[in-house]
Design an enzyme around this catalytic site. Structure first.
Site, PDB file in Angstrom:
ATOM      1  N   SER A  22       1.233  -1.248   0.194  1.00  0.00           N
ATOM      2  CA  SER A  22       0.030  -0.085   0.209  1.00  0.00           C
ATOM      3  C   SER A  22       1.080   1.148  -0.160  1.00  0.00           C
ATOM      4  O   SER A  22       2.048   0.966   0.766  1.00  0.00           O
ATOM      5  CB  SER A  22      -1.253   0.140   1.655  1.00  0.00           C
ATOM      6  OG  SER A  22      -1.818   0.994   1.548  1.00  0.00           O
ATOM      7  N   GLY A  73       1.091  11.279   3.779  1.00  0.00           N
ATOM      8  CA  GLY A  73       0.001  12.337   4.942  1.00  0.00           C
ATOM      9  C   GLY A  73      -1.824  11.192   4.505  1.00  0.00           C
ATOM     10  O   GLY A  73      -2.376  11.681   4.415  1.00  0.00           O
ATOM     11  N   LEU A  74      -1.305  10.087   3.685  1.00  0.00           N
ATOM     12  CA  LEU A  74      -2.250   9.348   3.857  1.00  0.00           C
ATOM     13  C   LEU A  74      -2.874   9.711   2.776  1.00  0.00           C
ATOM     14  O   LEU A  74      -4.758  10.235   2.125  1.00  0.00           O
ATOM     15  CB  LEU A  74      -2.891   8.452   4.272  1.00  0.00           C
ATOM     16  CG  LEU A  74      -2.430   7.700   5.465  1.00  0.00           C
ATOM     17  CD1 LEU A  74      -3.104   7.535   7.003  1.00  0.00           C
ATOM     18  CD2 LEU A  74      -2.125   6.951   4.597  1.00  0.00           C
ATOM     19  N   ASN A 100      -6.625  -1.412   0.841  1.00  0.00           N
ATOM     20  CA  ASN A 100      -5.929  -0.539   2.707  1.00  0.00           C
ATOM     21  C   ASN A 100      -7.051   0.215   2.625  1.00  0.00           C
ATOM     22  O   ASN A 100      -7.515   1.741   2.180  1.00  0.00           O
ATOM     23  CB  ASN A 100      -4.818  -0.175   2.150  1.00  0.00           C
ATOM     24  CG  ASN A 100      -4.246   0.102   3.360  1.00  0.00           C
ATOM     25  OD1 ASN A 100      -4.436   1.232   3.913  1.00  0.00           O
ATOM     26  ND2 ASN A 100      -3.165  -0.261   3.787  1.00  0.00           N
ATOM     27  N   ASN A 128      -4.715  -0.395   7.670  1.00  0.00           N
ATOM     28  CA  ASN A 128      -3.876   0.297   8.387  1.00  0.00           C
ATOM     29  C   ASN A 128      -4.093   0.545   9.911  1.00  0.00           C
ATOM     30  O   ASN A 128      -4.800   1.693  10.279  1.00  0.00           O
ATOM     31  CB  ASN A 128      -3.383   1.753   7.286  1.00  0.00           C
ATOM     32  CG  ASN A 128      -2.220   2.595   8.350  1.00  0.00           C
ATOM     33  OD1 ASN A 128      -1.856   1.637   9.018  1.00  0.00           O
ATOM     34  ND2 ASN A 128      -1.763   3.693   7.186  1.00  0.00           N
ATOM     35  N   CYS A 131      -3.264   4.642  12.958  1.00  0.00           N
ATOM     36  CA  CYS A 131      -2.756   6.176  13.133  1.00  0.00           C
ATOM     37  C   CYS A 131      -4.252   6.095  14.472  1.00  0.00           C
ATOM     38  O   CYS A 131      -4.122   5.747  14.375  1.00  0.00           O
ATOM     39  CB  CYS A 131      -4.649   6.535  12.222  1.00  0.00           C
ATOM     40  SG  CYS A 131      -4.135   5.664  10.395  1.00  0.00           S
ATOM     41  N   GLY A 245      11.587  -3.614   3.014  1.00  0.00           N
ATOM     42  CA  GLY A 245      12.558  -3.497   2.850  1.00  0.00           C
ATOM     43  C   GLY A 245      13.003  -4.811   1.770  1.00  0.00           C
ATOM     44  O   GLY A 245      14.079  -5.233   1.426  1.00  0.00           O
TER      45      GLY A 245
HETATM   46  C1  FMN Z   1       5.373   6.285   0.194  1.00  0.00           C
HETATM   47  C2  FMN Z   1       4.923   5.587   1.040  1.00  0.00           C
HETATM   48  C3  FMN Z   1       3.227   5.687   1.057  1.00  0.00           C
HETATM   49  C4  FMN Z   1       3.013   4.622   2.295  1.00  0.00           C
HETATM   50  N1  FMN Z   1       1.457   4.814   2.250  1.00  0.00           N
HETATM   51  C5  FMN Z   1       0.651   3.829   2.832  1.00  0.00           C
HETATM   52  C6  FMN Z   1      -0.904   2.976   3.486  1.00  0.00           C
HETATM   53  O1  FMN Z   1      -1.041   4.369   2.816  1.00  0.00           O
HETATM   54  N2  FMN Z   1      -0.723   2.255   4.060  1.00  0.00           N
HETATM   55  C7  FMN Z   1      -0.037   2.016   4.693  1.00  0.00           C
HETATM   56  O2  FMN Z   1      -0.896   0.688   5.379  1.00  0.00           O
HETATM   57  N3  FMN Z   1       1.186   1.369   4.125  1.00  0.00           N
HETATM   58  C8  FMN Z   1       2.078   2.566   3.789  1.00  0.00           C
HETATM   59  N4  FMN Z   1       3.286   2.736   3.566  1.00  0.00           N
HETATM   60  C9  FMN Z   1       3.934   1.292   4.295  1.00  0.00           C
HETATM   61  C10 FMN Z   1       4.132  -0.005   3.121  1.00  0.00           C
HETATM   62  O3  FMN Z   1       3.095   0.042   2.435  1.00  0.00           O
HETATM   63  C11 FMN Z   1       5.112  -0.951   3.442  1.00  0.00           C
HETATM   64  O4  FMN Z   1       4.397  -1.038   4.718  1.00  0.00           O
HETATM   65  C12 FMN Z   1       6.501  -0.448   4.361  1.00  0.00           C
HETATM   66  O5  FMN Z   1       7.032   0.527   3.453  1.00  0.00           O
HETATM   67  C13 FMN Z   1       7.342  -1.071   4.457  1.00  0.00           C
HETATM   68  O6  FMN Z   1       7.130  -2.044   3.225  1.00  0.00           O
HETATM   69  P1  FMN Z   1       8.609  -1.901   1.913  1.00  0.00           P
HETATM   70  O7  FMN Z   1       9.966  -1.366   3.043  1.00  0.00           O
HETATM   71  O8  FMN Z   1       8.931  -2.519   1.585  1.00  0.00           O
HETATM   72  O9  FMN Z   1       8.190   0.105   1.709  1.00  0.00           O
HETATM   73  C14 FMN Z   1       3.412   3.272   2.792  1.00  0.00           C
HETATM   74  C15 FMN Z   1       5.173   3.527   2.806  1.00  0.00           C
HETATM   75  C16 FMN Z   1       5.804   4.311   1.215  1.00  0.00           C
HETATM   76  C17 FMN Z   1       7.414   4.429   1.695  1.00  0.00           C
END
Ligand code: FMN
Length: 305
Positions: A22, A73-74, A100, A128, A131, A245
């Protein structure tokens, strides 16, 4: 993709266990021209709220050593616009669609789910929970087991589809939260969300991110995420979806070995929008090299001692 990569997570059939995370893959439709969506196991769309949200002031992203801090900021178009404008285009593209969901009070979440219940093509909800509950003095759902249970139970009552609870890593111990989600009726848990972080510009003595703090993601967090996925998977019986990651097929295999039944890929999409496709192929080749008939044969096989 070969049949050995196929998995089922809380009753949802996926052609492979790699899901776009997400907030890193828009509403999926934007990536149609950039990647073969049919090759991706699933897509978790950007967080959806009751009403549209503008998000946080810029800058929203800052690159760190082997990672990234974000505070978007969603920002999103709101659940109704998603159901009317984005979902019909994404439906039928191939991957399972995960919605999500976020909010600032229990009834924000239940309202978003209620709207989506009438929409075709959503496989499951991912909550999520990172919050603040503004009706409870801003305490985060993800850091208080009682608030988390109340939220999950309320969503469970309105959702006919599976409910996945996405846990925050910003807690001392993950097990109580994994168990609270399971006991309140979650069908699966996913983790980790981002780690609260701060980057500073020494010249201006200001934060690098407009909102001050942000969430750290990317390869920098992988070892901590792996540890937390391992701990959570040992604590619950429901499936665990691991992330944090993941940048290649071997990273994905490591999360499965730690106990995850599927994985999500986030930050890697920022440098390669085809990451989920590539990672699914690399994982499939790893299974072949290991002479494993099914991806399930890898899940939870860590030899800790
Ligand atoms: C730019 C950005 C926006 C994100 N927006 C959301 C979101 O809207 N809802 C959510 O549950 N997680 C959000 N995440 C978290 C990611 O889904 C994920 O849990 C987190 O980045 C760890 O995985 P990664 O290291 O592969 O990025 C966001 C992450 C990034 C980098």
């Amino acid at each position: 993709m070969s049949s050995r990569s196929a998995v089922s997570v809380c009753g949802i059939a996926l052609s492979n266990p790699v899901i776009a995370a997400s907030g890193t893959y828009g509403y999926g439709v934007e990536f149609k021209r950039l990647a073969d969506l049919g090759e991706i196991g699933g897509i978790v769309v950007k967080g959806l709220s009751r009403e549209p949200m503008d998000g946080n002031p810029a800058p929203r992203l800052y690159e760190t050593s082997s990672g990234m801090i974000n505070s978007v900021g969603l920002q999103n178009i709101g659940v109704r616009a998603f159901a009317a404008e984005k979902l019909p285009e994404l439906r039928g593209a191939g991957p399972a669609i995960f919605a999500n969901v976020f909010g600032y009070a229990v009834d924000d979440y239940t309202e978003v789910v209620r709207v989506l219940e009438d929409a075709e093509g959503v496989a499951a909800y991912e909550l999520n929970v990172s919050c603040p509950n503004t009706k409870h003095g801003g305490i985060y759902f993800s850091t208080d087991c009682a608030l988390l249970s109340e939220l999950v139970a309320a969503v469970r009552r309105v959702a006919k589809r599976p409910v996945i609870v996405k846990l925050s890593p910003n807690v001392a111990r993950i097990e109580p939260f994994a168990c609270a989600a399971e006991d309140a009726g979650a069908d699966a848990i996913s983790l980790v969300n981002t780690f609260v972080a701060l980057a500073i510009d020494a010249e201006t003595r200001r934060p690098r991110i407009g909102a001050g703090f942000g969430g750290l993601s990317g390869p920098a967090i992988k070892p901590i995420a792996l540890r937390m996925v391992y701990e959570a998977a040992r604590a619950v019986k429901i499936p665990v979806i691991g992330m944090g990651g993941i940048a290649n097929g071997i990273d994905a295999a490591e999360f499965l070995i730690a106990g995850a039944s599927a994985v999500e890929v986030g930050t890697a999409n920022f440098w390669d929008p085809e990451s989920p496709v590539r990672i699914a192929r690399e994982l499939d080749r790893f299974l072949e090299r290991q002479k494993l008939a099914s991806v399930r044969d890898l899940v939870g096989t860590l030899k800790m001692n």
